[in-house]
Structure formats: C-alpha cells, structure tokens
Write a protein that holds these residues in place. Structure first.
Motif, PDB file in Angstrom:
ATOM      1  N   ARG A   1      16.498 -26.614  -6.657  1.00 15.53           N
ATOM      2  CA  ARG A   1      17.003 -25.304  -6.752  1.00 15.53           C
ATOM      3  C   ARG A   1      17.422 -24.630  -8.188  1.00 15.53           C
ATOM      4  NH1 ARG A   1      19.838 -21.211  -2.720  1.00 15.53           N
ATOM      5  NH2 ARG A   1      20.423 -19.812  -3.910  1.00 15.53           N
ATOM      6  N   ARG A   2      16.929 -23.492  -8.500  1.00 20.67           N
ATOM      7  CA  ARG A   2      17.264 -23.055  -9.579  1.00 20.67           C
ATOM      8  C   ARG A   2      17.383 -21.612  -9.550  1.00 20.67           C
ATOM      9  NH1 ARG A   2      18.335 -27.548 -10.573  1.00 20.67           N
ATOM     10  NH2 ARG A   2      17.416 -28.887 -11.812  1.00 20.67           N
ATOM     11  N   ASP A   3      18.583 -20.882 -10.002  1.00 23.39           N
ATOM     12  CA  ASP A   3      19.128 -19.560  -9.848  1.00 23.39           C
ATOM     13  C   ASP A   3      19.097 -19.017 -11.029  1.00 23.39           C
ATOM     14  OD1 ASP A   3      19.597 -20.028  -6.824  1.00 23.39           O
ATOM     15  OD2 ASP A   3      20.944 -21.573  -7.850  1.00 23.39           O
ATOM     16  N   LEU A   4      19.391 -19.629 -12.224  1.00 28.61           N
ATOM     17  CA  LEU A   4      19.671 -19.029 -13.433  1.00 28.61           C
ATOM     18  C   LEU A   4      18.711 -19.299 -14.387  1.00 28.61           C
ATOM     19  CD1 LEU A   4      23.555 -20.035 -13.408  1.00 28.61           C
ATOM     20  CD2 LEU A   4      22.606 -17.738 -12.767  1.00 28.61           C
ATOM     21  N   VAL A   5      18.623 -18.726 -15.595  1.00 30.52           N
ATOM     22  CA  VAL A   5      17.616 -19.177 -16.598  1.00 30.52           C
ATOM     23  C   VAL A   5      18.355 -18.373 -17.975  1.00 30.52           C
ATOM     24  CG1 VAL A   5      16.231 -16.785 -16.470  1.00 30.52           C
ATOM     25  CG2 VAL A   5      15.445 -18.583 -17.723  1.00 30.52           C
ATOM     26  N   CYS A   6      18.205 -19.188 -19.014  1.00 29.85           N
ATOM     27  CA  CYS A   6      18.817 -18.790 -20.091  1.00 29.85           C
ATOM     28  C   CYS A   6      17.682 -18.553 -21.209  1.00 29.85           C
ATOM     29  CB  CYS A   6      19.990 -19.847 -20.842  1.00 29.85           C
ATOM     30  SG  CYS A   6      20.477 -19.374 -22.377  1.00 29.85           S
ATOM     31  N   VAL A   7      17.395 -17.755 -21.688  1.00 29.75           N
ATOM     32  CA  VAL A   7      16.002 -17.763 -22.504  1.00 29.75           C
ATOM     33  C   VAL A   7      16.778 -17.679 -24.057  1.00 29.75           C
ATOM     34  CG1 VAL A   7      14.191 -16.375 -23.380  1.00 29.75           C
ATOM     35  CG2 VAL A   7      14.751 -16.148 -21.102  1.00 29.75           C
ATOM     36  N   LYS A   8      16.436 -18.651 -24.698  1.00 36.09           N
ATOM     37  CA  LYS A   8      16.848 -18.840 -26.029  1.00 36.09           C
ATOM     38  C   LYS A   8      16.186 -17.782 -26.893  1.00 36.09           C
ATOM     39  CE  LYS A   8      16.728 -23.976 -25.590  1.00 36.09           C
ATOM     40  NZ  LYS A   8      15.977 -24.972 -26.093  1.00 36.09           N
ATOM     41  N   ALA A   9      16.987 -17.456 -28.035  1.00 35.83           N
ATOM     42  CA  ALA A   9      16.639 -16.326 -28.930  1.00 35.83           C
ATOM     43  C   ALA A   9      15.438 -16.754 -29.638  1.00 35.83           C
ATOM     44  CB  ALA A   9      17.528 -16.285 -30.060  1.00 35.83           C
TER      45      ALA A   9
ATOM     46  N   ALA B   1      10.731 -13.343 -20.200  1.00 37.46           N
ATOM     47  CA  ALA B   1      11.643 -13.462 -21.252  1.00 37.46           C
ATOM     48  C   ALA B   1      12.167 -11.848 -21.745  1.00 37.46           C
ATOM     49  CB  ALA B   1      11.070 -13.904 -22.617  1.00 37.46           C
ATOM     50  N   ALA B   2      11.268 -11.054 -21.510  1.00 42.27           N
ATOM     51  CA  ALA B   2      11.651  -9.400 -21.722  1.00 42.27           C
ATOM     52  C   ALA B   2      12.517  -8.952 -20.669  1.00 42.27           C
ATOM     53  CB  ALA B   2      10.395  -8.728 -21.946  1.00 42.27           C
ATOM     54  N   ALA B   3      12.294  -9.411 -19.251  1.00 42.00           N
ATOM     55  CA  ALA B   3      13.074  -8.991 -18.275  1.00 42.00           C
ATOM     56  C   ALA B   3      14.556  -9.516 -18.337  1.00 42.00           C
ATOM     57  CB  ALA B   3      12.486  -9.530 -16.976  1.00 42.00           C
ATOM     58  N   ALA B   4      14.555 -10.897 -18.729  1.00 47.95           N
ATOM     59  CA  ALA B   4      15.791 -11.437 -19.008  1.00 47.95           C
ATOM     60  C   ALA B   4      16.840 -10.887 -20.026  1.00 47.95           C
ATOM     61  CB  ALA B   4      15.918 -12.972 -19.426  1.00 47.95           C
ATOM     62  N   PHE B   5      15.815 -10.592 -21.267  1.00 46.86           N
ATOM     63  CA  PHE B   5      16.658 -10.012 -22.170  1.00 46.86           C
ATOM     64  C   PHE B   5      17.023  -8.374 -21.767  1.00 46.86           C
ATOM     65  CE2 PHE B   5      17.060  -6.979 -26.066  1.00 46.86           C
ATOM     66  CZ  PHE B   5      17.852  -7.618 -26.646  1.00 46.86           C
ATOM     67  N   ARG B   6      16.484  -7.764 -20.908  1.00 42.79           N
ATOM     68  CA  ARG B   6      16.726  -6.434 -20.559  1.00 42.79           C
ATOM     69  C   ARG B   6      18.012  -6.481 -19.624  1.00 42.79           C
ATOM     70  NH1 ARG B   6      14.866  -1.885 -17.489  1.00 42.79           N
ATOM     71  NH2 ARG B   6      14.915   0.121 -18.625  1.00 42.79           N
ATOM     72  N   ALA B   7      17.694  -7.484 -18.992  1.00 49.31           N
ATOM     73  CA  ALA B   7      18.806  -7.569 -17.633  1.00 49.31           C
ATOM     74  C   ALA B   7      20.378  -7.977 -18.416  1.00 49.31           C
ATOM     75  CB  ALA B   7      18.671  -8.605 -16.749  1.00 49.31           C
ATOM     76  N   ALA B   8      20.398  -8.741 -19.683  1.00 40.20           N
ATOM     77  CA  ALA B   8      21.408  -9.160 -20.154  1.00 40.20           C
ATOM     78  C   ALA B   8      21.769  -8.334 -21.382  1.00 40.20           C
ATOM     79  CB  ALA B   8      21.328 -10.681 -20.556  1.00 40.20           C
ATOM     80  N   GLY B   9      20.843  -7.869 -21.931  1.00 47.01           N
ATOM     81  CA  GLY B   9      20.991  -7.027 -23.430  1.00 47.01           C
ATOM     82  C   GLY B   9      21.359  -8.043 -24.564  1.00 47.01           C
ATOM     83  N   GLU B  10      20.949  -9.189 -24.158  1.00 45.32           N
ATOM     84  CA  GLU B  10      20.849 -10.163 -25.486  1.00 45.32           C
ATOM     85  C   GLU B  10      20.338 -11.511 -25.156  1.00 45.32           C
ATOM     86  OE1 GLU B  10      25.063 -11.709 -26.225  1.00 45.32           O
ATOM     87  OE2 GLU B  10      25.510 -10.951 -24.478  1.00 45.32           O
ATOM     88  N   TRP B  11      20.034 -12.406 -25.895  1.00 43.75           N
ATOM     89  CA  TRP B  11      19.386 -13.782 -25.796  1.00 43.75           C
ATOM     90  C   TRP B  11      20.485 -14.629 -25.711  1.00 43.75           C
ATOM     91  CZ3 TRP B  11      14.661 -12.887 -24.856  1.00 43.75           C
ATOM     92  CH2 TRP B  11      13.650 -12.138 -25.563  1.00 43.75           C
ATOM     93  N   ASN B  12      20.029 -15.846 -25.203  1.00 43.29           N
ATOM     94  CA  ASN B  12      21.224 -17.082 -25.093  1.00 43.29           C
ATOM     95  C   ASN B  12      22.192 -17.015 -24.178  1.00 43.29           C
ATOM     96  OD1 ASN B  12      19.666 -18.410 -27.252  1.00 43.29           O
ATOM     97  ND2 ASN B  12      20.902 -17.307 -28.774  1.00 43.29           N
ATOM     98  N   VAL B  13      21.981 -16.033 -23.017  1.00 44.46           N
ATOM     99  CA  VAL B  13      22.869 -16.192 -22.223  1.00 44.46           C
ATOM    100  C   VAL B  13      22.324 -16.367 -20.934  1.00 44.46           C
ATOM    101  CG1 VAL B  13      24.583 -14.189 -23.433  1.00 44.46           C
ATOM    102  CG2 VAL B  13      22.752 -13.560 -21.727  1.00 44.46           C
ATOM    103  N   TYR B  14      23.024 -16.867 -19.993  1.00 43.53           N
ATOM    104  CA  TYR B  14      22.477 -16.841 -18.502  1.00 43.53           C
ATOM    105  C   TYR B  14      22.099 -15.708 -17.806  1.00 43.53           C
ATOM    106  CZ  TYR B  14      23.442 -21.877 -19.405  1.00 43.53           C
ATOM    107  OH  TYR B  14      23.506 -23.257 -20.054  1.00 43.53           O
ATOM    108  N   VAL B  15      21.165 -15.685 -17.111  1.00 45.57           N
ATOM    109  CA  VAL B  15      20.528 -14.403 -16.312  1.00 45.57           C
ATOM    110  C   VAL B  15      20.405 -14.906 -14.980  1.00 45.57           C
ATOM    111  CG1 VAL B  15      19.167 -12.403 -16.132  1.00 45.57           C
ATOM    112  CG2 VAL B  15      19.889 -13.477 -18.671  1.00 45.57           C
TER     113      VAL B  15
END
Length: 126
Positions: A80-88, A10-24
């Motif tokens: 196959r899964r390539d994207l993850v969207c971590v909810k806020a 979750a932290a890695a996804a937030f750090r990569a995108a800079g926000e929650w609720n977006v596909y990373v």
C-alpha cells in the motif's frame, strides 16, 4: 479525461502542496485529478517513481488514514502507498512534461498544465 500522465500527477501534486519536495496525500492528488480512480493514476505514479522523479510511501499509522486515503491508495509491488513526494524537476523534465501534454485534451485538468507552464516560465526567466 484521457489517460492520466506523469506530468498530470506531478502538476496535481504541486497544485495540492504549492511546492515540490513535500509529501502529498494521493487523496489530494486524486481530488486535483477530478476524482480519477486509482487505477487511472497508479501507472503514472509508478512511472514517476521509476524515473526517479518521485518517491511513494505508505501512511504507516492506520489511525492517521482517512477514508479518502483508503479510496486513493495504490499498490506498488503489492504494498500500500498513500503519499507521493515529487522532486523539484529540472528544466529539461518540465520541458518534457509540457511537450508530452501538448495536444492532449486535459479537459477540466487544463489548470494543471498551466501549473507546469508557470513553473517552466519561472525557471526560464532565471
């Protein structure tokens, strides 16, 4: 690095995108995790999805996939899964993730723990 946890993903996804609720892209999360193997982070991604904290998707158009996507993909129910969207996350979820992280040696990924602590501090100021 110890076992990759849901909090780390979750932290890695937030750090990569800079926000929650977006596909990373999982490739970006993998990069944030120091190049961890998909087998190392796949259980954590699946746990996030099972808890309702994230949704995983494929990149349907093969022409949009890069080599990094092929290297970072995971399988969920054989697909196959390539994207993850971590909810806020709710404050309670952030607290749980930080508690789970305490005492773990995140090594170079300590900056990911800082992301979660920063998010929790922002919520608690409200």
């Amino acid at each position: 690095m110890e076992q990759v946890t849901a909090a780390m993903v979750a932290a890695a996804a937030f750090r990569a995108a800079g926000e929650w609720n977006v596909y990373v892209r999982l490739a970006d999360i993998r990069s944030q995790l120091g190049g961890a193997a998909p087998a190392d982070y796949a259980p954590a991604v699946r746990a996030l999805q099972a808890a309702g904290d994230a949704v995983v998707y494929p990149i349907d158009a093969p022409q949009r996939r890069a080599r990094e996507d092929d290297a970072a993909q995971i399988l969920v129910c054989g697909e196959r899964r390539d994207l993850v969207c971590v909810k806020a996350p709710k404050v309670s979820t952030l607290r749980r993730w930080v508690r789970e992280a305490e005492g773990q040696n995140w090594g170079a990924e300590d900056r990911l723990l800082d992301v979660l602590c920063g998010q929790l501090a922002a919520f608690e100021e409200c």
